[in-house]
Design an enzyme around this catalytic site. Sequence first.
Site, PDB file in Angstrom:
ATOM      1  N   GLU A 177      16.447 -58.714 130.505  1.00 57.20           N
ATOM      2  CA  GLU A 177      17.031 -59.847 131.071  1.00 57.20           C
ATOM      3  C   GLU A 177      18.259 -59.779 131.811  1.00 57.20           C
ATOM      4  O   GLU A 177      19.250 -60.579 131.163  1.00 57.20           O
ATOM      5  CB  GLU A 177      16.850 -60.868 129.883  1.00 57.20           C
ATOM      6  CG  GLU A 177      15.384 -61.076 129.697  1.00 57.20           C
ATOM      7  CD  GLU A 177      15.466 -62.396 128.431  1.00 57.20           C
ATOM      8  OE1 GLU A 177      16.462 -62.980 128.301  1.00 57.20           O
ATOM      9  OE2 GLU A 177      14.329 -62.928 128.237  1.00 57.20           O
ATOM     10  N   GLU A 365       8.128 -60.445 126.219  1.00 65.76           N
ATOM     11  CA  GLU A 365       8.578 -61.360 125.170  1.00 65.76           C
ATOM     12  C   GLU A 365       8.021 -62.747 125.343  1.00 65.76           C
ATOM     13  O   GLU A 365       7.880 -63.387 126.373  1.00 65.76           O
ATOM     14  CB  GLU A 365       9.905 -61.629 125.119  1.00 65.76           C
ATOM     15  CG  GLU A 365      10.725 -60.483 124.696  1.00 65.76           C
ATOM     16  CD  GLU A 365      12.446 -60.802 124.735  1.00 65.76           C
ATOM     17  OE1 GLU A 365      12.841 -61.897 124.455  1.00 65.76           O
ATOM     18  OE2 GLU A 365      13.181 -59.645 124.766  1.00 65.76           O
TER      19      GLU A 365
END
Length: 455
Positions: A177, A365
Amino acid sequence: MQKPLAPLDFDLCRKDFGTDFVWGVSTSAYQIEGAYDIADKGASIWDTFTAQKGAIFQGQHGQIACDFYHRYKKDILLLKELNIQNFRFSLSWSRILPKGKGQISQDGIDFYNRVINFCLECNITPWVTLYHWDLPQALEDKGGWTNRDILGWFKAYVKICATLFGDRVKHWIVLNEPMVFTGAGYFLGVHAPGRKGLKNFLPAVHHATLCQAAGGRVLRSEIGDATIGTTFSCSYITPHTNKNRDIVAAKKADALLNRLFVEPSLGMGYPSEKIGILRQIEKYKRPEDEKNIIFDFDFIGIQNYTREVVKHSFTVPYLRAKIVKATKRKVETTLMDWEVYPPSVYKMITKFNEYKGIKKLMITENGAAFKDTIIGGKVDDPKRMDYLQRCLKEVHRAKSNNLKVSGYFAWTFTDNFEWAEGYYPRFGLVYTDFSTQQRIPKTSGKWYRDFLQSM
Ligand code: BGC
């Protein structure tokens, strides 16, 4: 084999996703390992940031966290008990290179060798993330992600990891991320290293996109048979109203939150047609960057937790767009105050399927924090289980509609250190009693175990 427990109207079996669908859980080094200063380990920016007054909820930190460093064997055995065959964890750069570059720590290398070898002994495939936000403090002292030298530091670090672990680790994730670690860490200052403003954010963005591709290339040249990916945070974005200015605002937010890092890697450049200020990245570019920013990843990992509703705002500089908080919208929320919105998973799979350059897509995720309580030694968490099941239905819907999606990793294995929020929001399938380090599989964990067995 038996069907899953299906306590909440869940009628899918693992086999409905196909036999080669990858199932796992994700974790990260700073959130679980602890042993923050063992042997010659160097400090990371999270060690420094958590020590700052007011930075973290109740002054908490990851010095011990889940003590995974010492308890990895038991934890990996628990993964096995829960039928989890793919374990995503990250390497702590400053455990391997205490100063970020130069001298390698043998203790750090030995630790990761123990973890990797024990996973393999237990028939669990390691999925290794190279960078999950914990930059060595020594490198931050030299400017961190804002210093272009990070390209050289990162490549050297990746090469060490690839040469020392690549004989056994075949699944790699370069960055976790980048939008979050550059946005929260170098623009808003709410995550480590706590820096703010465009002058930090823009160079950090550009150097992260360069490292994302460069890391991929190092892995490719060092490990012939590696599967190489990288991950992106993403949220389905809807305009607050049908007014044109809200629609424009939503498109800007989408460019920032969903497109900023994936598009350069695919050769599409930065989405500056939606966010003009991104043109200033030019200042940090060198001629060869255009091509060096591209890498042909074997897979892209998308990480989704909610959706965002966005409206126009005069007061927000550069973007003129702002998020309408879920708590103001009177919708169901998690402990992070994020809207419970499983269809976002489907929408994001659809969106990333539109990129022709993406070969494989995985959910690396997905999860939710809710209040968990131990009653009679058990932790019943129907809300989390319901959320996960509804998200899996969205993944299944995508597969049934022939969209690419070939894996799912739940966030997360054990409750852990949730960054600026400390230990309060629990995302685990397994409850961690932080005073005793006892692990208690929650109802959701037991359900995942049974689901993974339901062929
Ligand atoms: C991060 C995790 C984090 C999770 C929940 C993701 O953005 O990769 O480290 O714990 O979301 O907030």
